[in-house]
Design a protein around this motif. Structure first.
Motif, mmCIF file in Angstrom:
data_model
loop_
_atom_site.group_PDB
_atom_site.id
_atom_site.type_symbol
_atom_site.label_atom_id
_atom_site.label_comp_id
_atom_site.label_asym_id
_atom_site.label_seq_id
_atom_site.Cartn_x
_atom_site.Cartn_y
_atom_site.Cartn_z
ATOM 1 N N GLY A 1 81.158 -62.778 -33.244
ATOM 2 C CA GLY A 1 82.515 -63.417 -32.605
ATOM 3 C C GLY A 1 83.680 -63.423 -33.896
ATOM 4 N N TRP A 2 83.134 -64.217 -34.941
ATOM 5 C CA TRP A 2 83.711 -64.485 -36.141
ATOM 6 C C TRP A 2 84.345 -63.110 -36.772
ATOM 7 N N ARG A 3 83.173 -62.255 -37.037
ATOM 8 C CA ARG A 3 83.709 -60.975 -37.615
ATOM 9 C C ARG A 3 84.505 -60.213 -36.912
ATOM 10 N N ILE A 4 84.413 -60.273 -35.502
ATOM 11 C CA ILE A 4 85.390 -59.321 -34.686
ATOM 12 C C ILE A 4 86.656 -59.839 -34.844
ATOM 13 N N GLU A 5 86.990 -61.331 -35.024
ATOM 14 C CA GLU A 5 87.921 -61.684 -35.036
ATOM 15 C C GLU A 5 88.753 -61.483 -36.036
ATOM 16 N N ARG A 6 88.225 -61.053 -37.052
ATOM 17 C CA ARG A 6 88.826 -60.767 -38.680
ATOM 18 C C ARG A 6 88.472 -59.260 -38.899
ATOM 19 N N VAL A 7 88.275 -58.303 -37.944
ATOM 20 C CA VAL A 7 87.933 -56.919 -38.212
ATOM 21 C C VAL A 7 89.486 -56.424 -38.497
ATOM 22 N N ASP A 8 90.325 -56.860 -37.910
ATOM 23 C CA ASP A 8 91.695 -56.364 -38.126
ATOM 24 C C ASP A 8 92.727 -57.588 -37.632
ATOM 25 N N LYS A 9 93.971 -57.229 -37.448
ATOM 26 C CA LYS A 9 95.078 -58.294 -37.360
ATOM 27 C C LYS A 9 95.411 -58.255 -35.889
ATOM 28 N N SER A 10 94.738 -57.359 -34.904
ATOM 29 C CA SER A 10 95.281 -57.242 -33.647
ATOM 30 C C SER A 10 94.863 -58.355 -32.652
ATOM 31 N N ASP A 11 95.690 -58.620 -31.924
ATOM 32 C CA ASP A 11 95.342 -59.633 -30.647
ATOM 33 C C ASP A 11 94.170 -59.383 -29.910
ATOM 34 N N SER A 12 93.868 -58.151 -29.584
ATOM 35 C CA SER A 12 92.813 -57.681 -29.014
ATOM 36 C C SER A 12 91.417 -58.056 -29.698
ATOM 37 N N SER A 13 91.404 -57.997 -31.002
ATOM 38 C CA SER A 13 90.407 -58.394 -31.944
ATOM 39 C C SER A 13 90.104 -59.889 -31.686
ATOM 40 N N ARG A 14 91.162 -60.541 -31.977
ATOM 41 C CA ARG A 14 91.240 -62.052 -31.912
ATOM 42 C C ARG A 14 90.717 -62.575 -30.558
ATOM 43 N N ALA A 15 91.157 -61.923 -29.572
ATOM 44 C CA ALA A 15 90.775 -62.250 -28.292
ATOM 45 C C ALA A 15 89.301 -62.081 -28.008
ATOM 46 N N MET A 16 88.580 -60.971 -28.413
ATOM 47 C CA MET A 16 87.224 -60.741 -28.175
ATOM 48 C C MET A 16 86.493 -61.378 -28.873
ATOM 49 N N GLY A 17 87.055 -61.398 -30.369
ATOM 50 C CA GLY A 17 86.129 -62.516 -30.952
ATOM 51 C C GLY A 17 85.893 -63.971 -30.687
ATOM 52 N N LEU A 18 87.065 -64.576 -30.118
ATOM 53 C CA LEU A 18 87.237 -65.923 -29.587
ATOM 54 C C LEU A 18 86.339 -66.062 -28.397
ATOM 55 N N ALA A 19 86.464 -64.804 -27.479
ATOM 56 C CA ALA A 19 85.589 -64.761 -26.441
ATOM 57 C C ALA A 19 83.997 -65.016 -26.732
ATOM 58 N N LEU A 20 83.583 -64.371 -27.721
ATOM 59 C CA LEU A 20 82.261 -64.320 -28.021
ATOM 60 C C LEU A 20 81.880 -65.515 -28.472
ATOM 61 N N GLN A 21 82.625 -66.135 -29.456
ATOM 62 C CA GLN A 21 82.481 -67.507 -29.892
ATOM 63 C C GLN A 21 82.257 -68.545 -28.913
ATOM 64 N N VAL A 22 83.145 -68.363 -27.757
ATOM 65 C CA VAL A 22 83.149 -69.697 -26.798
ATOM 66 C C VAL A 22 81.775 -69.339 -25.826
ATOM 67 N N ALA A 23 81.465 -68.128 -25.627
ATOM 68 C CA ALA A 23 80.277 -67.731 -24.940
ATOM 69 C C ALA A 23 79.182 -68.300 -25.536
ATOM 70 N N ALA A 24 78.937 -68.187 -26.886
ATOM 71 C CA ALA A 24 77.962 -68.742 -27.692
ATOM 72 C C ALA A 24 77.735 -70.064 -27.577
ATOM 73 N N LEU A 25 78.978 -70.774 -27.640
ATOM 74 C CA LEU A 25 79.059 -72.208 -27.623
ATOM 75 C C LEU A 25 78.609 -72.724 -26.097
ATOM 76 N N GLY A 26 79.061 -71.792 -25.386
ATOM 77 C CA GLY A 26 78.684 -72.203 -23.937
ATOM 78 C C GLY A 26 77.019 -72.221 -23.590
ATOM 79 N N VAL A 27 76.486 -71.176 -23.909
ATOM 80 C CA VAL A 27 75.212 -71.064 -24.099
ATOM 81 C C VAL A 27 74.407 -72.103 -24.879
ATOM 82 N N LEU A 28 74.888 -72.271 -25.911
ATOM 83 C CA LEU A 28 74.267 -73.345 -26.944
ATOM 84 C C LEU A 28 73.968 -74.558 -26.054
ATOM 85 N N LEU A 29 75.398 -75.209 -25.728
ATOM 86 C CA LEU A 29 75.106 -76.512 -25.072
ATOM 87 C C LEU A 29 74.824 -76.732 -23.621
#
Length: 441
Positions: free
Chosen positions: A358-386
């Protein structure tokens, strides 16, 4: 491709709602999910759909598969009489993880990706809406243990914590898309509505750990987006007594209550609070976890190689007789006990890799869709972890199956974005070059 898209979307819906399609097959362990999985795979193979590049996270998944296999082998050596039941457990654990590989291979273009992502988000919304309806039917005036909403995860209140685990994963996912996408106000409004429904759905599950986890993940999201918004959320969370319904406050305060020193301590009864010996009382649900985890530590120290996959419940009674047949209520402890400490490590590695993707996707380019998809994966990972700290739901397909689908969509999105960027990079001349030569394909 239309048929494949429909099947991929329906499979993501079925994974969550599979409890409504309970059919017994003659072959033990065989179910509709297995048949649909192989059906989609057959179509993918028949159409010759394949990926040019290997799937990200492949090593992490392989590590976890190896440790699950190791746990099964250890179980055979310890007690071979349950080999078939343990084999079904192994198959079930592996199959839902394989959704990642199936969807990564099947989804090859942005249109299919959007269709499947919409199916995942709509399915999550329906699951949240179902909990809201149940909660309103039960009434929210006062807390009642047997009137906790479980959504599509079961007809019993005993599955309410599983529903809460699903919501703390997918409510932040919807929030990530809602906060980061800049185009399409109708989509943003729909996502905001979904987040609101999800929060109310979590409320009526009365899962205390769910409240805490969702608050923590939303704080992470808002801190990443806007410091002022994060501070407002902090203030709202700290002042929950002002705005939270009485039933929610009652449920939170059941975890720990001050003992009245002037009153004798009664004999604990099922569902009552238990004294920890220092003037504090804990409800039985909380106290039982501490006792089970202490017994699990003894189990791990005596069996460092593991007791075998699906054997925790059969062995915990040796160390804590009162909770014979109970689950660990912590998937990391359970995996450490069943498949050695490396089993728990394999879980943590795959979650960490998902977060980093998710961190890499967020930074793959400067688009809002990349930031949205990257953050979505990050919070999903945090949800699974916790959510697996206070429960064992990592291998529950109805709870985490769509996490692996989402991970596959994120990995495919990352591959598509990088592929789109290659021609642009190839056209740029090298620094200081007079005549740029074309790059060979």
């Amino acid at each position: 491709m239309l048929i494949l898209r429909v099947l991929l979307g329906f499979l993501s819906f079925y994974v969550v709602y599979q409890n409504y399609f309970g059919v017994e097959f003659t072959v033990k362990g065989l179910n509709y999910f297995n048949l649909m999985f192989f059906g989609v795979l057959a179509i993918v193979i028949a159409k010759g759909i394949r990926s040019e590049e290997p799937a990200p996270l492949k090593g992490a998944f392989t590590f976890l598969f190896i440790m699950l296999g190791w746990g099964y082998v250890i179980g055979l050596m310890d007690d071979g009489s349950t080999w078939l039941e343990d084999l079904v457990e192994l198959k079930t654990s592996v199959f839902y993880l394989l959704l990642y590989h199936l969807y990564y291979r099947a989804v090859q273009d942005s249109k299919t990706l959007k269709v499947v992502l919409a199916a995942v988000l709509i399915t999550a919304f329906l699951a949240q809406l179902q909990a809201v309806r149940q909660g309103l039917d039960y009434g929210i005036g006062a807390y009642n243990e047997t009137r906790r909403a479980a959504g599509p995860f079961g007809k019993s209140f005993l599955r309410a914590n599983s529903a809460a685990a699903f919501y703390v994963i997918f409510v932040p996912v919807a929030a990530a898309f809602m906060l980061e996408l800049k185009r399409g106000w109708k989509i943003k409004a729909a996502l905001l509505f979904s987040v609101g429904i999800g929060i109310f759905g979590l409320f009526v599950t009365y899962s205390r750990q769910g409240y805490l986890i969702l608050g923590a993940i939303l704080l992470y999201l808002t801190f990443r987006k806007n410091l002022g918004l994060a501070l407002l959320l902090c203030l709202a969370l700290m002042s929950y007594r002002v705005w939270a319904p009485d039933a929610m406050i009652q449920r939170i305060e059941m975890t720990q209550q001050q003992e009245d020193p002037g009153r004798p301590t009664p004999t604990p009864k099922p569902g009552a609070a238990l004294d920890d010996g220092e003037g504090q009382k804990y409800d039985e649900s909380t106290e039982s976890r501490f006792l089970i985890w202490a017994g699990a530590m003894e189990m791990i120290s005596e069996h460092p190689l593991g007791v075998g996959l699906n054997h925790f419940k059969r062995n915990i009674g040796i160390y804590v007789p009162r909770y014979r047949g109970f689950d660990a209520h912590n998937n990391y402890i359970r995996m450490a006990a069943e498949a050695s400490i490396f089993g728990a490590l394999a879980m943590l590695v795959i979650i960490a890799k998902l977060f980093m993707l998710g961190w890499r996707i967020e930074r793959v380019d400067k688009s809002d869709s990349s930031r949205a998809m990257g953050l979505a994966l990050q919070v999903a990972a945090l949800g699974v972890l916790l959510s697996n700290v206070y429960g064992s739901r990592f291998f529950d397909g109805d709870v985490t199956g769509n996490v692996w689908v989402l991970a596959a969509l994120g990995a495919r999105y990352f591959a598509l974005r990088r592929k789109q960027a290659q021609p642009a990079q190839a056209e740029q001349p090298a620094v200081g070059a007079v005549h740029a030569m074309p790059v060979r394909a």
